[in-house]
Design an enzyme around this catalytic site. Structure first.
Site, short mmCIF file in Angstrom:
data_model
loop_
_atom_site.label_atom_id
_atom_site.label_comp_id
_atom_site.label_asym_id
_atom_site.label_seq_id
_atom_site.Cartn_x
_atom_site.Cartn_y
_atom_site.Cartn_z
CG ASP A 86 -3.57 3.38 -0.87
OD1 ASP A 86 -3.05 3.15 0.24
OD2 ASP A 86 -2.96 3.27 -1.95
CD GLU A 87 -2.38 -2.03 2.32
OE1 GLU A 87 -2.12 -3.24 2.27
OE2 GLU A 87 -1.52 -1.14 2.24
#
Length: 340
Positions: A86-87
């Site tokens: 998620d990054e």
């Protein structure tokens, strides 16, 4: 929370069951207000927050959503460096979207992801990776922080040294003992003094506390290691129990290794042990073959050092990416945004 509205506005965590020695993988902000955080034992989290609902993870879903998010990022730049599911760093220096404005690009990406995937993102926009990463955490959740070039000096001066990449608990304590709380304090030390006190990391401290980071966004990033671990429902007290457990972990590890590309070379094997008093031990050995016999030898070394009951066992392999030995490195580029 996205898929089930009934889970919203209540303390919620993803992790293992508290009666099975589960661990919290992540939690929402309602849970964090009670002191719950990732890597915390589930039973401890339940004590802090009796109303906490702990649900099992769904890695298949997370990977699918992550893939969709990265497709959206790819619409704005080809230079993307994933940090986790998620990054990611996104280099938008040469992007023609939004008239080349990194701020507008970050805003548009957040809107696009919200509309298509139903989740919120926090974003940081800055001239380098270090500052973009800091900025992405600045207004979580669902925030956008921009650090323009003229604002770097003022922003960095008040930044706590605990925010610097690589400054863990031990280094932070050492810095605090020297009366160093912020980057402004850290700048009082010369480069020579920092290197003398902190070795090679002193050079990194010197540049970061001045907002300098010349690393490029690396879209061809590689894995450094592969590992698996297991937390046992009942402590393992005998060596033969340890050995049986490591044999099962070894099979899981090699299933993961089979999915790697051929340009990776094994460089070392690692064993991680967590005892029933939560103290931890790791053992490492250089290896090119990583045979089960080598893991067993390493395990015996751990046993001879401390033969106490264990609650967790992990095995891993360190990797060398053969591609890094060839070809020029990409030059630094000036505008980055971190999306998470």
């Amino acid at each position: 929370m996205r898929d089930d509205p009934n889970l919203r506005n209540r303390p919620l965590a993803v992790g293992g069951a508290s009666d099975r020695r589960g661990v919290i993988a992540t939690c929402n902000y309602e849970a964090r207000s009670f002191g719950v955080h990732s890597a915390m034992p589930s039973h401890q989290a339940k004590r802090l927050c009796p109303d906490l609902l702990v649900i099992p993870g769904n890695m298949k879903k997370y990977r699918e959503v992550s893939a969709e998010m990265h497709k959206i990022l790819a619409e704005y730049s080809e230079i993307i460096e994933p940090l986790s599911l998620d990054e990611a760093y996104v280099d938008v220096s040469d992007s023609n979207h939004c008239h080349g404005s990194a701020t507008l690009i970050a805003r548009e990406i957040r809107q696009h992801v919200k509309q298509k995937l139903g989740i919120t993102l926090s974003a940081g926009v800055a001239p380098n990776k270090f500052l973009a990463k800091i900025a992405s955490d600045w207004q979580k959740p669902n925030g956008l922080t921009v650090i323009e070039p003229h604002a770097i000096e003022a922003f960095v001066l008040r930044l706590p040294v605990t925010k610097l990449h690589g400054v863990g608990r031990v280094t932070a304590q050492k810095l605090h003992h020297q009366g160093i709380q912020t980057c402004a304090d850290l700048r009082r030390l010369s480069l020579v003094e920092l290197i003398k006190e902190y070795g090679k990391f002193g050079n990194r401290l010197y540049t970061l506390c001045r907002g300098i980071d010349e690393r490029a966004v690396n879209s061809a990033s590689s894995r450094k290691s592969v590992s698996v671990e297991h937390t046992f429902a009942t402590d393992l007290a005998a060596l033969d129990e340890w050995q049986q457990a490591i044999a099962k972990l070894y099979i899981r590890l090699y299933k993961r290794l089979a999915k790697l590309d051929s340009y990776y070379q094994i460089s070392a094997i690692v064993i991680k042990i967590k005892y029933n008093d939560f103290t931890q031990m790791t053992q490492e050995r250089a290896s090119r073959s990583s045979r089960i016999s080598e893991f067993n030898d390493l395990l015996k070394q751990c046993w001879h050092k401390r033969s106490k009951p264990i609650r967790l066992l992990g095995v891993g392999i360190k990797l060398k990416d053969l591609r890094t030995e060839f070809g020029p490195q990409q030059l630094p580029l000036p505008n980055f945004c971190t999306i998470k």
